[in-house]
Design a protein around this motif. Structure first.
Motif: not given
Length: 339
Positions: A49-50, A84-85, A100-107, A172-176
């Motif tokens: 995605l990045q 995703i940055a 489960t696996v947790a993730a923190t993403v910056s967009l 959609a996929l993560p983004g604007s």
């Protein structure tokens, strides 16, 4: 035992020890890789995605594409902003048999916390094999409040169904995603904007309302004043679709006619610039006028002049635009239209 035989024994023993150590190292590495496989799969998905590789990310995450999913393509995702940055991934956590696996993403300027679920697909004791459960795609959700004829596109794609006022929800996929609008009239428009995706369980709807342009506001006010002038020109005691009336008969039964309306103060007019309820809302307040007319006594036909004291009036309604320009339609207190 000869010196040569002793040397061979030590070499053989050393080789056996080294082989055992190597096997132990390989076993530890294999176990570590197997246990870290969930994090690796999440990293592969987020990395795709990045770098804008939508279709690769969908394959990793088990997201299936249908004809309605106009945003789930590499071409559409290439036009998305605030992808995703960066991201951080926590170690797998297993509770009640659920891993489960947790993730923190910056967009862009947003930070989101996302959780990925895994299930075992086999392996050996201490060396499990994992599969990521299908990831729910994000959604973008918006509604367009505007007259018929105003169209829009998202990520350069024009949806087939464009029903004014209806809510549009797309996977959609993560983004604007950029939304562009096209108005058939210079009197109103919607400014282009971006719609941010949200996780499927946190859908947020954005509303876009057509806004009057400067020309549109001028035309709307002119339509209101033309309507009021037509009301003032009426000679009826109760002009149709107008905000004022007088009694059609005097207290002694004389019939009032040939009414003349005199405006003392024009109402203060406010026009809401945003489309709502089928048009642009108009309020007219603090108007004042008086009326005069001729009273005719039915018994003998005698006539006389009658008049009122100045009185206040107000009105509300909506402005719409048609082939002939702006049209004002007044609304009664019960919500029905006049005239």
């Amino acid at each position: 035992m000869s010196r040569g035989s002793l040397t061979a024994l030590w070499v053989g023993a050393a080789a056996a020890v080294l082989a055992t150590v190597a096997g132990a190292v390989m076993s530890v590495a294999t176990i570590g890789m197997a246990q870290d496989q969930p994090r690796a799969l999440v990293a592969r998905y987020l990395t795709a995605l990045q770098h804008g590789r939508a279709e690769q990310a969908m394959r990793i995450a088990g997201i299936r594409h249908s004809a309605a999913d106009i945003l789930l393509t590499d071409a559409a995702y290439a036009k998305a902003g605030d992808r995703i940055a960066s991201f951080t991934i926590s170690r797998p956590v297993t509770r009640s048999g659920r891993t489960t696996v947790a993730a923190t993403v910056s967009l862009g300027d947003r930070t989101q916390h996302r959780t990925f679920t895994f299930e075992r697909t086999g392996g050996l004791p201490g060396v499990p094999l994992w599969r990521m459960r299908p990831v729910a795609a994000d959604t973008v959700s918006f509604a367009v409040h505007a007259p018929d004829g105003l169209t829009y596109s998202i990520a350069g794609i024009r949806p087939k169904e464009q029903t004014p006022g209806a809510t549009v929800t797309l996977r959609a996929l993560p983004g604007s995603y950029p939304v562009a609008f096209s108005s058939p009239s210079s009197e109103y428009r919607i400014w282009d904007a971006d719609v941010a995706s949200t996780p499927a369980d946190r859908t947020h709807r954005v509303t876009f309302s057509a806004q009057l342009s400067s020309d549109g506001d001028t035309a709307a006010r002119a339509a209101v004043e033309a309507w009021l002038d037509a009301c003032l020109a009426s000679t009826s005691t109760a002009p149709a679709g107008c905000p004022f009336v007088v009694d059609a008969a005097t207290d002694d039964g004389a019939v009032v006619g040939d009414v003349h309306w005199t405006l003392d103060a024009r109402p203060v007019v406010s026009v809401d610039p945003a489309w709502a309820h089928g048009g642009w809302l108009v309020l007219g307040d603090d108007g004042r006028l008086e009326a005069s007319g001729t009273a005719t006594r039915p018994s003998d036909g005698a006539t006389g002049e009658v008049s009122t004291e100045p009185f206040a009036f107000q009105y509300s309604g909506v402005v719409t635009f048609g082939p002939d320009g702006a049209v004002f339609t007044p609304v009664l207190d019960d919500g029905t239209t006049q005239g």
